[in-house]
Design an enzyme around this catalytic site. Sequence first.
Site, PDB file in Angstrom:
ATOM      1  N   ASP A  66       2.955 -21.328  12.341  1.00 20.42           N
ATOM      2  CA  ASP A  66       2.560 -19.975  12.715  1.00 20.42           C
ATOM      3  C   ASP A  66       3.138 -19.572  14.068  1.00 20.42           C
ATOM      4  O   ASP A  66       3.537 -18.420  14.268  1.00 20.42           O
ATOM      5  CB  ASP A  66       1.032 -19.864  12.758  1.00 20.42           C
ATOM      6  CG  ASP A  66       0.412 -19.767  11.372  1.00 20.42           C
ATOM      7  OD1 ASP A  66       1.169 -19.603  10.398  1.00 20.42           O
ATOM      8  OD2 ASP A  66      -0.821 -19.851  11.268  1.00 20.42           O
ATOM      9  N   ASN A 135       0.284 -11.034  18.309  1.00 16.26           N
ATOM     10  CA  ASN A 135      -1.077 -11.572  18.201  1.00 16.26           C
ATOM     11  C   ASN A 135      -2.021 -10.992  19.252  1.00 16.26           C
ATOM     12  O   ASN A 135      -3.037 -10.392  18.910  1.00 16.26           O
ATOM     13  CB  ASN A 135      -1.054 -13.094  18.355  1.00 16.26           C
ATOM     14  CG  ASN A 135      -1.286 -13.817  17.050  1.00 16.26           C
ATOM     15  OD1 ASN A 135      -1.235 -13.229  15.987  1.00 16.26           O
ATOM     16  ND2 ASN A 135      -1.515 -15.114  17.134  1.00 16.26           N
ATOM     17  N   ASP A 136      -1.672 -11.231  20.515  1.00 15.06           N
ATOM     18  CA  ASP A 136      -2.617 -10.842  21.562  1.00 15.06           C
ATOM     19  C   ASP A 136      -1.978 -10.737  22.937  1.00 15.06           C
ATOM     20  O   ASP A 136      -0.905 -11.288  23.197  1.00 15.06           O
ATOM     21  CB  ASP A 136      -3.803 -11.820  21.624  1.00 15.06           C
ATOM     22  CG  ASP A 136      -3.385 -13.279  21.697  1.00 15.06           C
ATOM     23  OD1 ASP A 136      -2.428 -13.578  22.419  1.00 15.06           O
ATOM     24  OD2 ASP A 136      -4.013 -14.117  21.022  1.00 15.06           O
ATOM     25  N   ARG A 163     -15.788  -9.477  34.195  1.00 11.58           N
ATOM     26  CA  ARG A 163     -15.755 -10.516  35.226  1.00 11.58           C
ATOM     27  C   ARG A 163     -15.888 -11.872  34.544  1.00 11.58           C
ATOM     28  O   ARG A 163     -16.831 -12.102  33.791  1.00 11.58           O
ATOM     29  CB  ARG A 163     -16.899 -10.314  36.230  1.00 11.58           C
ATOM     30  CG  ARG A 163     -16.826  -8.997  36.993  1.00 11.58           C
ATOM     31  CD  ARG A 163     -18.020  -8.810  37.918  1.00 11.58           C
ATOM     32  NE  ARG A 163     -17.898  -7.576  38.695  1.00 11.58           N
ATOM     33  CZ  ARG A 163     -18.314  -6.393  38.263  1.00 11.58           C
ATOM     34  NH1 ARG A 163     -18.893  -6.281  37.066  1.00 11.58           N
ATOM     35  NH2 ARG A 163     -18.155  -5.325  39.021  1.00 11.58           N
ATOM     36  N   THR A 176      -7.692 -14.208  14.410  1.00  7.83           N
ATOM     37  CA  THR A 176      -8.008 -15.594  14.036  1.00  7.83           C
ATOM     38  C   THR A 176      -7.352 -16.604  14.978  1.00  7.83           C
ATOM     39  O   THR A 176      -7.346 -17.802  14.685  1.00  7.83           O
ATOM     40  CB  THR A 176      -7.572 -15.879  12.590  1.00  7.83           C
ATOM     41  OG1 THR A 176      -6.226 -15.434  12.401  1.00  7.83           O
ATOM     42  CG2 THR A 176      -8.475 -15.165  11.597  1.00  7.83           C
ATOM     43  N   TYR A 178      -6.641 -17.000  19.465  1.00  6.25           N
ATOM     44  CA  TYR A 178      -7.441 -17.233  20.675  1.00  6.25           C
ATOM     45  C   TYR A 178      -8.738 -16.424  20.631  1.00  6.25           C
ATOM     46  O   TYR A 178      -9.802 -16.881  21.057  1.00  6.25           O
ATOM     47  CB  TYR A 178      -6.598 -16.851  21.890  1.00  6.25           C
ATOM     48  CG  TYR A 178      -7.127 -17.298  23.239  1.00  6.25           C
ATOM     49  CD1 TYR A 178      -8.250 -18.118  23.364  1.00  6.25           C
ATOM     50  CD2 TYR A 178      -6.468 -16.919  24.404  1.00  6.25           C
ATOM     51  CE1 TYR A 178      -8.710 -18.522  24.594  1.00  6.25           C
ATOM     52  CE2 TYR A 178      -6.921 -17.320  25.649  1.00  6.25           C
ATOM     53  CZ  TYR A 178      -8.044 -18.122  25.743  1.00  6.25           C
ATOM     54  OH  TYR A 178      -8.494 -18.524  26.980  1.00  6.25           O
ATOM     55  N   ASN A 179      -8.658 -15.214  20.095  1.00  5.84           N
ATOM     56  CA  ASN A 179      -9.845 -14.367  19.967  1.00  5.84           C
ATOM     57  C   ASN A 179     -10.978 -15.074  19.252  1.00  5.84           C
ATOM     58  O   ASN A 179     -12.135 -15.017  19.674  1.00  5.84           O
ATOM     59  CB  ASN A 179      -9.462 -13.080  19.226  1.00  5.84           C
ATOM     60  CG  ASN A 179     -10.669 -12.291  18.767  1.00  5.84           C
ATOM     61  OD1 ASN A 179     -11.353 -11.659  19.543  1.00  5.84           O
ATOM     62  ND2 ASN A 179     -10.939 -12.348  17.464  1.00  5.84           N
ATOM     63  N   LEU A 180     -10.662 -15.739  18.160  1.00  8.85           N
ATOM     64  CA  LEU A 180     -11.688 -16.416  17.371  1.00  8.85           C
ATOM     65  C   LEU A 180     -12.306 -17.570  18.155  1.00  8.85           C
ATOM     66  O   LEU A 180     -13.527 -17.754  18.151  1.00  8.85           O
ATOM     67  CB  LEU A 180     -11.080 -16.932  16.058  1.00  8.85           C
ATOM     68  CG  LEU A 180     -12.034 -17.589  15.072  1.00  8.85           C
ATOM     69  CD1 LEU A 180     -13.105 -16.606  14.601  1.00  8.85           C
ATOM     70  CD2 LEU A 180     -11.267 -18.141  13.873  1.00  8.85           C
ATOM     71  N   GLN A 233       2.830 -17.284  24.563  1.00  9.11           N
ATOM     72  CA  GLN A 233       4.196 -17.814  24.669  1.00  9.11           C
ATOM     73  C   GLN A 233       4.991 -17.257  25.844  1.00  9.11           C
ATOM     74  O   GLN A 233       5.803 -17.969  26.432  1.00  9.11           O
ATOM     75  CB  GLN A 233       4.948 -17.541  23.352  1.00  9.11           C
ATOM     76  CG  GLN A 233       4.312 -18.237  22.161  1.00  9.11           C
ATOM     77  CD  GLN A 233       4.910 -17.807  20.830  1.00  9.11           C
ATOM     78  OE1 GLN A 233       5.549 -16.765  20.719  1.00  9.11           O
ATOM     79  NE2 GLN A 233       4.711 -18.612  19.797  1.00  9.11           N
TER      80      GLN A 233
END
Length: 274
Positions: A66, A135-136, A163, A176, A178-180, A233
């Site tokens: 991925d 992704n993010d 904060r 799905t 880092y958020n997850l 990345q």
Amino acid sequence: MKAGFILKPKNTIEIKDEFLKIKEIFEKYNIEVLLDAISARALGLRGVDFEDLCKSVDFIVALGGDGTLISVTRRAYKFDKPVFGINLGNLGFLTDINPDNVEEFLKKFLKGEYRIDERMVIEIVYNEKKLYAFNDVVISKDIISSMINIQIDTNESFLNTYRGDGLIISTPTGSTAYNLSAGGPVVYPLTESFIITPICPHSLTQRPLVIPSNFVLEAKVKENFSKLILDGQEIYDLNDKITIKKAQKPAKLIHRIERNYFDVLREKLHWGER
């Protein structure tokens, strides 16, 4: 027809045999294979500069996991070429074609039996430069013992000051990732929205938030020890405000018609298991 291959950047030599087998299958079906110059050098083969490759091929193949697919999709975004991943990794949320079923997929692909998913991309304006994330976008502190303050404004009003250790602003595709792991929600990947998830917030009232993709976000960080990270990345020192919005065009991912997102979630997240 031409296909451009980009290989997983690490352990490239270990996948040389796999690449050569797959290349032979593509050529069997009269698809010319071009190999990215960086991947080619690692394998001792001839290659093509990445930009020239993207301009000349009909589609791009990311051979890896991925992470490889995410990197390739972001780097090739401006060329508007569809991408599909052949999975040599572990997770496989995005790369749904395995080396063993490449030939079976190619037969269907050449008959038009595939689908293209259009995935939202984030555009970031930082220091008058446009950057992109598939992704993010992560704003993170750079000092372990410190906390950062991130003010988020929208085109409508002031939203919040977060904060804590940082903030994730994710696409549905990246929900799905880092958020997850930071406690954010799973969002169906073909929806269009921003998922804003605080990382280890100082207050438990700071909760993940989903907002429409037509919002324009502006992030300001007071501290000078913060980082801007794209898709985990690309990393930049953050010393100015950034503007975040939905990019004008989507990224295009090629998938098997049979692929079902909820099957993927059940398999990868082990839903329903005791």
